[in-house]
Motif scaffolding. Structure first.
Motif, PDB file in Angstrom:
ATOM      1  N   GLY A 172      -9.609  -0.110  -0.527  1.00 37.38           N
ATOM      2  CA  GLY A 172      -8.648   0.983  -0.669  1.00 37.38           C
ATOM      3  C   GLY A 172      -7.762   0.816  -1.892  1.00 37.38           C
ATOM      4  O   GLY A 172      -7.523   1.772  -2.638  1.00 37.38           O
ATOM      5  N   HIS A 173      -7.289  -0.404  -2.129  1.00 33.35           N
ATOM      6  CA  HIS A 173      -6.446  -0.641  -3.304  1.00 33.35           C
ATOM      7  C   HIS A 173      -7.233  -0.450  -4.599  1.00 33.35           C
ATOM      8  O   HIS A 173      -6.710   0.128  -5.568  1.00 33.35           O
ATOM      9  CB  HIS A 173      -5.871  -2.055  -3.251  1.00 33.35           C
ATOM     10  N   ASP A 211      -8.913  12.675  -4.891  1.00 29.97           N
ATOM     11  CA  ASP A 211      -8.868  11.372  -5.555  1.00 29.97           C
ATOM     12  C   ASP A 211      -8.021  10.339  -4.793  1.00 29.97           C
ATOM     13  O   ASP A 211      -8.448   9.211  -4.592  1.00 29.97           O
ATOM     14  CB  ASP A 211      -8.312  11.528  -6.979  1.00 29.97           C
ATOM     15  N   THR A 239       2.061   3.607  -3.279  1.00 33.12           N
ATOM     16  CA  THR A 239       1.545   4.968  -3.231  1.00 33.12           C
ATOM     17  C   THR A 239       2.676   5.987  -3.253  1.00 33.12           C
ATOM     18  O   THR A 239       2.579   7.030  -3.918  1.00 33.12           O
ATOM     19  CB  THR A 239       0.680   5.167  -1.975  1.00 33.12           C
ATOM     20  N   TRP A 260      -9.772   1.445  -5.033  1.00 32.12           N
ATOM     21  CA  TRP A 260      -9.982   2.887  -5.190  1.00 32.12           C
ATOM     22  C   TRP A 260      -8.735   3.532  -5.808  1.00 32.12           C
ATOM     23  O   TRP A 260      -8.832   4.328  -6.748  1.00 32.12           O
ATOM     24  CB  TRP A 260     -10.277   3.519  -3.835  1.00 32.12           C
ATOM     25  N   LEU A 261      -7.563   3.183  -5.287  1.00 34.73           N
ATOM     26  CA  LEU A 261      -6.323   3.759  -5.796  1.00 34.73           C
ATOM     27  C   LEU A 261      -6.046   3.335  -7.234  1.00 34.73           C
ATOM     28  O   LEU A 261      -5.369   4.047  -7.983  1.00 34.73           O
ATOM     29  CB  LEU A 261      -5.153   3.352  -4.895  1.00 34.73           C
ATOM     30  N   GLY A 289      -8.807   7.032  -0.836  1.00 34.64           N
ATOM     31  CA  GLY A 289      -8.384   5.640  -0.954  1.00 34.64           C
ATOM     32  C   GLY A 289      -7.307   5.287   0.039  1.00 34.64           C
ATOM     33  O   GLY A 289      -7.292   4.191   0.606  1.00 34.64           O
ATOM     34  N   THR A 297       0.834  -1.205   0.000  1.00 34.35           N
ATOM     35  CA  THR A 297       0.000   0.000   0.000  1.00 34.35           C
ATOM     36  C   THR A 297       0.865   1.251   0.000  1.00 34.35           C
ATOM     37  O   THR A 297       0.726   2.144  -0.840  1.00 34.35           O
ATOM     38  CB  THR A 297      -0.929   0.017   1.233  1.00 34.35           C
ATOM     39  N   ARG A 309      -8.009   3.459  -9.585  1.00 31.35           N
ATOM     40  CA  ARG A 309      -8.762   4.343 -10.476  1.00 31.35           C
ATOM     41  C   ARG A 309      -7.979   5.597 -10.845  1.00 31.35           C
ATOM     42  O   ARG A 309      -8.391   6.357 -11.718  1.00 31.35           O
ATOM     43  CB  ARG A 309     -10.076   4.771  -9.807  1.00 31.35           C
ATOM     44  N   GLN A 310      -6.839   5.836 -10.192  1.00 32.79           N
ATOM     45  CA  GLN A 310      -6.159   7.113 -10.341  1.00 32.79           C
ATOM     46  C   GLN A 310      -5.346   7.167 -11.632  1.00 32.79           C
ATOM     47  O   GLN A 310      -4.978   6.150 -12.210  1.00 32.79           O
ATOM     48  CB  GLN A 310      -5.246   7.363  -9.135  1.00 32.79           C
ATOM     49  N   ILE A 332      -8.921   4.790   3.492  1.00 31.71           N
ATOM     50  CA  ILE A 332      -9.611   3.495   3.569  1.00 31.71           C
ATOM     51  C   ILE A 332      -8.596   2.372   3.725  1.00 31.71           C
ATOM     52  O   ILE A 332      -8.762   1.466   4.560  1.00 31.71           O
ATOM     53  CB  ILE A 332     -10.481   3.272   2.314  1.00 31.71           C
ATOM     54  N   ALA A 333      -7.530   2.434   2.931  1.00 34.72           N
ATOM     55  CA  ALA A 333      -6.492   1.409   3.026  1.00 34.72           C
ATOM     56  C   ALA A 333      -5.814   1.433   4.390  1.00 34.72           C
ATOM     57  O   ALA A 333      -5.507   0.381   4.963  1.00 34.72           O
ATOM     58  CB  ALA A 333      -5.457   1.605   1.920  1.00 34.72           C
TER      59      ALA A 333
END
Length: 445
Positions: free
Chosen positions: A327-328, A343, A270, A330-331, A347, A266, A333-334, A350-351
Motif C-alpha cells: 500500500g505504501h 490512483d 495521506t 502504491w501511494l 493504495g 499511513t 507513485r502518486q 490495500i494499506a
C-alpha cells in the motif's frame, strides 16, 4: 466501547484544531500541546497501567480510566483558555492509558486460545470505527456546535462504559501482594517513556542534533539504564527481565515498533498529501479518509478472525505487514496529477487491509510470548511499542518528506520518499515476523 472511545478521542480533535487556535488565541506551540499533552500522558503511562491492571484488577482499572476520561472530556469542553484545555487533555491521556490497557488485558484474559481471534478482531474493528467516526464527525460537529462538542461527543460513551462495566466485565481477581507496585520501577519507566516521546517531538520541531533533543535522548538512555538496574533486584518488577530475554517477546516488541511506525504514518501522510498536493479542503480530505476506516472495520470484524484461525497470528502478521508495504509503495507513485478515486484510493484500501491484518496480530504475538497470568504486561508492551513506534514514524517520515521537498523545491516531491520509507519500515517488520516464524518452527521441530 473503550477502544472506540480512545480512538475517537485521538482522531476527533484534529479537525477542530484551527478553530480552537482561533477562539482561544493559542500560539502554534500552545496548539501543538493540545495534541502532545494527550499523547505524552497516554504513551508514557501504558506500561505502568498494564501492571496496575494486574495488581488492582482489570475491571477496577477500567472503571477508574473511564471515569477519568469522562471527567477530563467535560473539563476540556468547558475549558476557558489554553492552559485549562492542555491540562484536561493530559488528564484524558492518563485516563485513556488506564482504560485502554485494562480493556485489552481483560480481553486477553477472558478469551484464550481459539476464541481470542474473534475477540481481537472486534477490538481492531472498534479501533477502525472510532477513527472513522472521529474523522467524519470532527469537522461537522465543530462547524455546527463549536469545537467544544468534539469533547462533549465522547462523554456519553465514557459514561456508558462506566454504567455497563460492573455487570458486563467479569474481571480476574487482583493480586494479593505485600508490594502493591514497584514504585521506583514505575517512576523510571514512566520517565523514560515520557523522555523518549518528548525527544521524538523535539526532534521533529527543533532538529535531531539540537541541544534539547540530545538532552532528552541522553535522559531517556539514563532512565532506561536505571530501570534495568531497578528491575534486576525488584521483588515485584513491572517488567521481569526474564520476559524480555524471551526472543518471541523482544522480536514482538520490535515488530510493534516498526509496524506501528508504518501503520500510523499511513493515515498521517495521506491526510497531508490530500490537502497539500491534491489541494482538498480539510473537510473533504477527512471524508476521503473514511473508506480506509470502513475497510479496516470490515477486515477486522469479518476477515481477520478467519485468517488468524487458518494461518495463526504470526503468519497473519506477516501477511498484514506485506500488504501494508504494498500500500505504501502504491501511494509513493502518486503526484499532483493523480486522481483520488483511481490512483490514491486503491493504495489506501490495500494499506488499510494491511493495518487491520497486522495491528491485532501484533498484540497477539506479544501476548502469546508472556505468561498467561501477565495479561496486563502483554497489554502494556503491545500498546506502548505501537504508540512509540507511531510517534517515531510520524516524526521520521515527516522529516524525510521535508528534506526531499527542499531538495527539489516541490511539496509534492517529498511524499514519494516518505511513503517509500514507510514501506521499507513495513518490510522490516515483515522480515522480523518471518524470522520469528522460522525460529518458532525450529523450536517445535
Amino acid at each position: 466501547m473503550a477502544q472506540f472511545l480512545v480512538m475517537l478521542d485521538t482522531s476527533v480533535v484534529n479537525v477542530a484544531l484551527p478553530t480552537i487556535q482561533s477562539e482561544l488565541g493559542l500560539a502554534p506551540t500552545g496548539l501543538a500541546w493540545v495534541v502532545n499533552a494527550y499523547f505524552l500522558a497516554f504513551g508514557g503511562l501504558l506500561l505502568v497501567a498494564g501492571r496496575a491492571a494486574e495488581i488492582f484488577g482489570g475491571r477496577r482499572m477500567f472503571l477508574i480510566g473511564a471515569t477519568v476520561v469522562a471527567a477530563a472530556t467535560v473539563a476540556a469542553g468547558f475549558a476557558p483558555n489554553g492552559g485549562v484545555l492542555v491540562g484536561a487533555r493530559a488528564l484524558q491521556g492518563v485516563g485513556a492509558a488506564a482504560l485502554s490497557t485494562a480493556a485489552l488485558s481483560l480481553i486477553l484474559h477472558d478469551y484464550p486460545g481459539s476464541h481470542r481471534a474473534k475477540a481481537m478482531g472486534a477490538w481492531g474493528a472498534a479501533s477502525a470505527a472510532g477513527g472513522a467516526f472521529g474523522v467524519a464527525l470532527g469537522g461537522l460537529v465543530t462547524s455546527v456546535g463549536g469545537w467544544q462538542w468534539v469533547f462533549f461527543l465522547t462523554t456519553p460513551i465514557a459514561i456508558g462504559a462506566i454504567i455497563a462495566a460492573p455487570s458486563r466485565l467479569q474481571a480476574p481477581r487482583p493480586e494479593r501482594t505485600r508490594v502493591p507496585l514497584d514504585f521506583l520501577g514505575a517512576l523510571t519507566i514512566t520517565g523514560a517513556s515520557l523522555a523518549l516521546i518528548s525527544a521524538i517531538l523535539s526532534g521533529a520541531d527543533n532538529g535531531w542534533d539540537s541541544p534539547p533533543t540530545l538532552l532528552l535522548i541522553a535522559t531517556t538512555t539514563g532512565l532506561v539504564a536505571a530501570f534495568i538496574a531497578v528491575e534486576w533486584t525488584a521483588a515485584d518488577p513491572i517488567i521481569p527481565l526474564s520476559v524480555l530475554r524471551n526472543p518471541a517477546t523482544s522480536v514482538g516488541i520490535g515488530i510493534g515498533l516498526v509496524g506501528g511506525a508504518a501503520r500510523v504514518s499511513t493515515f498521517f501522510l495521506t491526510a497531508l498529501f490530500l490537502q497539500q498536493v491534491l489541494l482538498l479542503t480539510p473537510g473533504i480530505a477527512g471524508l476521503a479518509m473514511v473508506p480506509t476506516s470502513v475497510a479496516g472495520f470490515v477486515v477486522s470484524l469479518l476477515i481477520l478472525p478467519r485468517v488468524i484461525r487458518r494461518l495463526g497470528a504470526n503468519r497473519t502478521l506477516l501477511l498484514g505487514l506485506l500488504l501494508l508495504a504494498v500500500g505504501h509503495f502504491w501511494l509513493a507513485r502518486q503526484s499532483m496529477n493523480s486522481s483520488y478515486g483511481f490512483d490514491v484510493l486503491p493504495g489506501l484500501l490495500i494499506a488499510a487491509a494491511g493495518v487491520a491484518l497486522s495491528f491485532t496480530p501484533s498484540t497477539m504475538v506479544i501476548a502469546e510470548s508472556v505468561p498467561a497470568e501477565r495479561t496486563g504486561l502483554a497489554s502494556g508492551l503491545a500498546n506502548a511499542s505501537s504508540q512509540i513506534g507511531g510517534a517515531v514514524g510520524v516524526s521520521a517520515f515527516s522529516s524525510i518528506a521535508a528534506i526531499a521537498s527542499g531538495q527539489q523545491d516541490s511539496t509534492a516531491a517529498g511524499f514519494p520518499a516518505a511513503f517509500i520509507a514507510a514501506g521499507v519500515a513495513a518490510l522490516l517488520g515483515a522480515a522480523l515476523a518471518a524470522g520469528l516464524l522460522v525460529r518458532l518452527h525450529h523450536q517445535r521441530s
